[in-house]
Design an enzyme around this catalytic site. Structure first.
Site, PDB file in Angstrom:
ATOM      1  N   ASP A 138       0.839  -1.191   0.000  1.00 34.77           N
ATOM      2  CA  ASP A 138       0.000   0.000   0.000  1.00 34.77           C
ATOM      3  C   ASP A 138       0.879   1.248   0.000  1.00 34.77           C
ATOM      4  OD1 ASP A 138      -3.245   0.274   0.845  1.00 34.77           O
ATOM      5  OD2 ASP A 138      -2.057   2.103   1.068  1.00 34.77           O
ATOM      6  N   TYR A 159     -13.180   6.263 -15.307  1.00 35.51           N
ATOM      7  CA  TYR A 159     -13.138   5.152 -14.357  1.00 35.51           C
ATOM      8  C   TYR A 159     -13.814   3.920 -14.952  1.00 35.51           C
ATOM      9  CZ  TYR A 159     -13.933   2.591  -9.976  1.00 35.51           C
ATOM     10  OH  TYR A 159     -13.973   1.644  -8.985  1.00 35.51           O
ATOM     11  N   LYS A 164     -12.159   0.133 -15.706  1.00 43.26           N
ATOM     12  CA  LYS A 164     -12.644  -1.093 -15.081  1.00 43.26           C
ATOM     13  C   LYS A 164     -13.168  -2.089 -16.122  1.00 43.26           C
ATOM     14  CE  LYS A 164     -11.692  -0.124 -10.820  1.00 43.26           C
ATOM     15  NZ  LYS A 164     -10.661  -0.895 -10.088  1.00 43.26           N
ATOM     16  N   THR A 174     -16.802   2.590   2.180  1.00 41.49           N
ATOM     17  CA  THR A 174     -15.376   2.542   2.499  1.00 41.49           C
ATOM     18  C   THR A 174     -14.871   3.954   2.799  1.00 41.49           C
ATOM     19  OG1 THR A 174     -14.700   2.870   0.186  1.00 41.49           O
ATOM     20  CG2 THR A 174     -15.051   0.587   0.929  1.00 41.49           C
TER      21      THR A 174
END
Length: 258
Positions: free
Chosen positions: A44, A161, A165, A196
């Protein structure tokens, strides 16, 4: 008594690498994989959060390690992969989860487009390619990529986006066919609206132009997904419980694509 399913869902003795594993869905998956016996490698760009996730896993008796890597930086990515290849003999699970949003509508430019495509498409492609030698040494190799329902259906307010994807899903399907004769499975998770920290930041920053309540109301099940909902699917795809599944993009979306 241990059931056949319990045995199939176990990740005991396996090494699982999760990009973007320090928060949200990635962190939930890291914690869950560890409870099933996997040694979890968290990669990360937020090194502190990655270290905290590893500490939580170890406190619970699990095994994990963290790596602070900005995957958009090609040199940093290459250095990490080179080191990992030197230090590990096998990789059983590669979970390409890290991703980034893109500007809404026509607000994209060359820089935002390239960044979005780099982290959402190129990074999973190059990591899968570079780690193939280690995946080939596994007797139960599984590659998982996090796509989105935006890659399955038109999302007009997120064209960049959505394009990234959708491209990722076609990559997954293509290499699933390439690698199937070797027994290496490749699948994608397509989350719907999920609560999230990243989504909450995107709402606060105006990237997502809706409230949490509005998003929840748009889901047929009338709630948003949780990171744990996505982690459960990731565990299923990582384990032998899904041993006859490859080349699939699975919506986990409360009925949104139905």
């Amino acid at each position: 008594m241990t059931s056949t399913f319990d045995k199939n869902i176990s990740l005991a003795g396996r090494t699982a690498l999760i990009t973007g594993g320090a928060s949200g869905m990635g962190r939930a998956s890291a914690l869950l994989f560890a409870t099933q016996g996997a040694h979890v490698v968290i990669v990360d760009r937020n090194g502190l959060a990655a270290d905290e996730a590893v500490a939580e896993i170890r406190r619970a008796g699990g095994s994990a390690e963290s790596h602070h890597v900005d995957l958009v930086n090609q040199a940093a990515l290459n250095d990490f992969v080179d080191a990992f290849l030197r230090e590990h003999d096998v990789l059983d699970i590669l979970f390409n989860h890290a991703g980034l949003p893109a500007p809404a509508g026509f607000d994209y430019d060359a820089q935002s487009f390239n960044t979005c495509m780099t982290i959402n498409v190129w990074v999973p492609m190059i990591l899968t390619k570079r780690f193939l030698p280690l995946l080939r040494k596994s007797r139960s190799a599984s590659v998982i990529c996090t796509s989105s329902i935006a890659g399955l259906k038109a999302v007009s307010f997120f064209p960049t986006y959505s394009a990234s994807k959708a491209a990722l899903i076609q990559y997954v399907k293509s290499i699933a066919q390439l690698l199937a004769p070797e027994g290496i499975r490749v699948n994608a998770i397509c989350p719907g609206a999920t609560d999230t920290p990243a989504l909450r930041r995107d709402i606060a920053d105006g990237i997502v132009r809706a409230t949490m309540e509005e998003i929840s109301a748009s889901v047929p099940l009338r709630r948003m997904g949780t990171p744990e909902d996505m982690a459960h699917m990731a565990l299923f795809l990582a384990s032998d419980a899904s041993s006859f599944m490859t080349g699939v993009a699975v919506p986990v979306d409360g009925g949104a694509t139905a």
